[in-house]
Design a protein around this motif. Structure first.
Motif, PDB file in Angstrom:
ATOM      1  N   UNK B  78       0.859  -1.181   0.000  1.00 50.57           N
ATOM      2  CA  UNK B  78       0.000   0.000   0.000  1.00 50.57           C
ATOM      3  C   UNK B  78       0.893   1.227   0.000  1.00 50.57           C
ATOM      4  N   UNK B  79       0.870   2.029  -1.070  1.00 49.82           N
ATOM      5  CA  UNK B  79       1.770   3.186  -1.117  1.00 49.82           C
ATOM      6  C   UNK B  79       1.358   4.272  -0.123  1.00 49.82           C
ATOM      7  N   UNK B 158       4.787  -3.058   2.639  1.00 52.16           N
ATOM      8  CA  UNK B 158       5.466  -3.912   1.668  1.00 52.16           C
ATOM      9  C   UNK B 158       4.564  -5.068   1.233  1.00 52.16           C
ATOM     10  N   UNK B 159       3.240  -4.935   1.454  1.00 54.54           N
ATOM     11  CA  UNK B 159       2.335  -6.007   1.067  1.00 54.54           C
ATOM     12  C   UNK B 159       2.320  -7.132   2.085  1.00 54.54           C
ATOM     13  N   UNK B 168       6.488  -5.982   5.857  1.00 51.06           N
ATOM     14  CA  UNK B 168       7.314  -4.963   6.500  1.00 51.06           C
ATOM     15  C   UNK B 168       7.682  -5.406   7.921  1.00 51.06           C
ATOM     16  N   UNK B 169       6.671  -5.850   8.666  1.00 51.45           N
ATOM     17  CA  UNK B 169       6.947  -6.305  10.034  1.00 51.45           C
ATOM     18  C   UNK B 169       7.876  -7.508  10.018  1.00 51.45           C
ATOM     19  N   UNK B 170       7.646  -8.402   9.057  1.00 50.36           N
ATOM     20  CA  UNK B 170       8.451  -9.618   9.029  1.00 50.36           C
ATOM     21  C   UNK B 170       9.902  -9.339   8.655  1.00 50.36           C
ATOM     22  N   UNK B 351       5.746 -10.088  -6.748  1.00 50.00           N
ATOM     23  CA  UNK B 351       7.163  -9.696  -6.787  1.00 50.00           C
ATOM     24  C   UNK B 351       7.596  -8.912  -5.558  1.00 50.00           C
ATOM     25  N   UNK B 352       6.673  -8.320  -4.821  1.00 46.47           N
ATOM     26  CA  UNK B 352       7.062  -7.551  -3.623  1.00 46.47           C
ATOM     27  C   UNK B 352       7.673  -8.453  -2.549  1.00 46.47           C
ATOM     28  N   UNK B 353       7.519  -9.765  -2.712  1.00 46.34           N
ATOM     29  CA  UNK B 353       8.128 -10.666  -1.727  1.00 46.34           C
ATOM     30  C   UNK B 353       9.660 -10.636  -1.802  1.00 46.34           C
TER      31      UNK B 353
END
Lengths: 357, 384
Positions: B78-79, B158-159, B168-170, B351-353
């Motif tokens: 989410x931008x 970051x999805x 992001x948290x991970x 791809x965000x992964x």
């Protein structure tokens, strides 16, 4: 008659190297008396340092004591009433507990190079304390029993070690000992470092100090100070000094008795006065002539001993000194090995001039 | 009893200060030279931030807990925008909302960004409860969505992954294990390498040959098969933490040789110094000479080598975990995060992964920059 502390008896040290066996020390015997200074002189590589290291079981590899005895008349450091024990140092394990107690605690050593003899990462206080923790014990009176006191000994504490360190630094004449105790070796001058070395060596009140050319790396004025210091300290703490040097002037000032060595053999030994005034061995005479003297004519060449030190693998037959000897007797000196003889009472020499052959 | 001396040396504050200055000289020179190296400073700051954010306060800096599964599976990032729902510019960051959409290619429901929904990000917001540093119970997060006002809103910068966990948290949590492994592993390598190197260099002879052949033997092993064998030897029943420490030990076992050789070389030259002889003549034991007189002299060198070796440690963990030989999923490390990208399908459709990769690169570069800076600074008298 003075009491012996260390008796070196017919010691031979051999180095087994690729090209053969080198006898760095060959049949050396001398005695260090309690509270006296003995000087050992000779040119570089004659085995004087090796003898001293053998006495501390600190021979560099692959050296080993092949023959002889080094007898140490060991008094108990903390209980003088106990009888003197006889320890044969040659039989001790070089990494053993006893020899490590003797090293530092009973025999201390100072070296030629004060610049590199102090671990650069510790302050002088830490270095002195390290020796104190290893060897020094503080007496504690546990209780009175009739008229006799019961004493016990405990290791020094950190605070005491620091106090003793400061005291030692002051004794060896380092200015502002309270600050210098926290100084690192690189902050000290050469003379100060040698003083710190002496402070470390003396901090554990050893019976004997082995000084292996302690002033060679210092300039002359500092040298005189250090020698004065050693003499002063010797008077106050009653210890023997084995003074190894190639400087005849220094040894004349310091020693009561002198041993002269050449190529691993001792060639002459006597008390200082008779050695200097009546040198018997041609080598000793040549050494004494080689000292520059004030008042000599300018332009005159300094006397030197002719020839070179022989190759240790191909020692000359007979007397090892004969190829360089001014009193060489053909047919005798190159055939017969001279023996260790008492030429005059107390004056020993190894030379065919004093033998009937 | 030394009364006069005490009073003489005591009230002189000036030389005291000067003495302080003198004994600090080396380190101040090092610091002075280090400061001039901008890259090294950047590296140091980055490393500090990594350890501060990921290592110590991951729970606080991440909006969600590490294993919190939302029902937004594989949501796109989410931008962040700086405008209000009414479309006006504002300094307060907002995020677009997401909306479920049926993907006809994949034949499943996906979450895509919906530009019509805009939610404000709140700072120091109440969120999921955690224990700060494992001790203090807290529920404040650095940022997040006010759940009372906008119960349906999410903040997945970051999805999310296929279980609906916030990436992001991970990444922040994953950094904790990866970076800590680098540090703990390097510390153990340091101890083992220094002890073995010191023994090898000091005793020489047969001991030296033995230790050197051992390092060569360990170094000659093909890494991956050895890891596989060792990893297979770890019982499946062990707890993840135990597996983590076993992995650290395995990495240490593989990597100590290089350091041991360097230390050996340094000790070989240092042991010829006269202070070793002096220590010996003062009655010091071999161990004392090795560890008190010789090893400290190698420290400036060792610190640099160690710093430059940490990235290798982190990369090894990543590689091993990616292969499935290292950490396993209940634990989260950067390697474990990347393991989820091992299928082409994920790279194609999510791809965000791959976002953890830049973080790994950044951490490795930061250590290299710091190490290089330290190497130049530790030798302040050297050229350049």
């Amino acid at each position: 008659m003075s009491e012996p502390l260390l008796e070196i008896k017919d010691v031979r040290v051999e180095f087994e190297v690729r090209d053969g066996i080198i006898r760095a020390v060959d049949g050396v015997s001398y005695t260090v008396n309690r509270g006296e200074t003995i000087g050992v002189i000779g040119e570089s590589g004659c085995g004087k340092s090796i003898t001293a290291k053998a006495a501390m079981q600190m021979l560099p590899k692959p050296g080993k004591i092949a023959q002889g005895e080094i007898l140490y008349y060991r008094r108990d450091k903390f209980d003088p009433s106990k009888p003197t024990q006889l320890v044969n140092i040659t039989e001790l394990d070089p990494d053993g507990e006893l020899i490590r107690q003797i090293r530092g605690g009973e025999f201390a050593m100072i070296f030629q190079e004060p610049m590199s003899s102090l671990t650069p990462v510790y302050t002088t206080g830490t270095l002195i304390s390290e020796a104190l923790f290893l060897h020094r014990k503080i007496p504690v009176t546990v209780g009175d029993q009739m008229s006799q006191k019961i004493m016990q000994y405990r290791p020094v504490t950190k605070e005491e070690a620091r106090e003793i360190s400061i005291e030692m630094l002051q004794k060896v004449g380092i200015p502002k000992p309270h600050e210098r105790v926290d100084a690192y070796p690189h902050q000290l001058s050469g003379g100060q470092r040698q003083r710190v070395m002496i402070a470390i060596a003396l901090s554990c009140e050893p019976f004997m100090l082995i000084a292996d050319e302690p002033t060679t790396a210092l300039d002359v004025s500092i040298e005189a100070q250090i020698l004065d210091l050693m003499r002063e300290l010797q008077e106050t703490v009653d210890m023997s000094i084995m003074f190894i040097t190639h400087n005849l002037g220094v040894v004349a000032e310091m020693a009561k008795e002198i041993v002269v060595m050449y190529m691993g053999k001792q060639v002459e030994s006597a008390d200082t006065v008779s050695l200097f005034y009546e040198p018997k061995h041609p080598y000793t005479r040549a050494l004494l002539q080689a000292i520059p003297k004030i008042g000599r004519r300018t332009g005159e060449r300094l006397a030197s001993i002719k020839g070179m030190v022989p190759d240790p693998f191909h020692l000359p037959p007979g007397c090892v000194f004969h190829p360089r000897c001014p009193s060489f007797m053909p047919g005798k000196c190159d055939r017969i090995v001279p023996t260790w003889k008492e030429a005059e009472p107390g004056h020993w020499v190894r030379c065919l001039l004093y033998e009937d052959v | 009893m030394e009364e006069p001396q005490v009073t003489e040396a005591g009230p002189e504050p000036q030389p005291q200060a000067q003495k302080q200055e003198l004994s600090q000289a080396y380190w101040s020179l090092v610091w002075w030279k280090f400061k001039k190296n901008k890259l090294a400073i950047v590296g140091a700051i980055l490393i500090f931030l990594f350890y501060f954010v990921c290592g110590l306060f991951a729970e606080f800096f991440s909006p969600y807990l590490v294993n919190y599964q939302s029902n937004h599976l594989e949501s796109r990032p989410q931008p962040i925008v700086f405008k209000t729902p009414e479309g006006k510019f504002t300094l307060r960051p907002h995020v677009y909302g997401t909306v479920a959409e049926l993907d006809l290619v994949q034949r499943k429901r996906t979450w895509v960004v919906d530009k019509t929904q805009i939610y404000p990000i709140s700072f120091f917001v109440k969120g999921q409860p955690y224990k700060l540093l494992g001790l203090i119970p807290m529920d404040i997060h650095l940022f997040g969505i006010n759940a009372e006002k906008y119960p349906e809103a999410t903040v997945f910068l970051f999805g999310t992954d296929r279980l609906g966990r916030d990436l992001f948290s991970r990444i922040i949590y994953g950094g904790r294990l990866s970076l800590l492994l680098g540090l703990i592993g390097q510390a153990l390598t340091l101890v083992l390498g220094m002890v073995m190197g010191a023994i090898s260099g000091y005793y020489g002879g047969a001991t030296d040959i033995l230790v050197q052949r051992l390092t060569e033997f360990v170094g000659a092993f093909p890494d991956i098969p050895l890891f596989m064998a060792l990893a297979a030897a770890i019982p499946v029943t062990w707890s993840p933490i135990l597996v983590y420490f076993m992995l650290t030990l395995i990495l240490v076992f593989i990597r100590w040789g290089g350091l041991a050789r360097q230390v050996r070389g340094l000790i070989l030259s240092l042991r010829e110094r006269e202070y070793v002889l002096a220590a010996k003549s003062a009655g010091a034991s071999d161990w004392r000479i090795m560890f008190r007189h010789l090893l400290p002299g190698t420290m400036s060198h060792v610190i640099v080598i160690a710093t430059l070796m940490i990235p290798g440690m982190i990369l090894s963990e990543t590689a091993l975990s990616w292969l499935g030989l290292g950490l396993r999923p209940p634990l989260t490390s950067w390697g474990v995060l990347l393991q989820e990208v091992s299928a082409v399908r994920v790279i194609r459709f999510a791809p965000w992964m791959l976002i953890p990769v830049p973080f790994i690169i950044l951490a490795v570069l930061a250590f290299n920059m710091l190490g290089d800076g330290l190497r130049d600074a530790m030798d302040p008298y050297g050229g350049r």
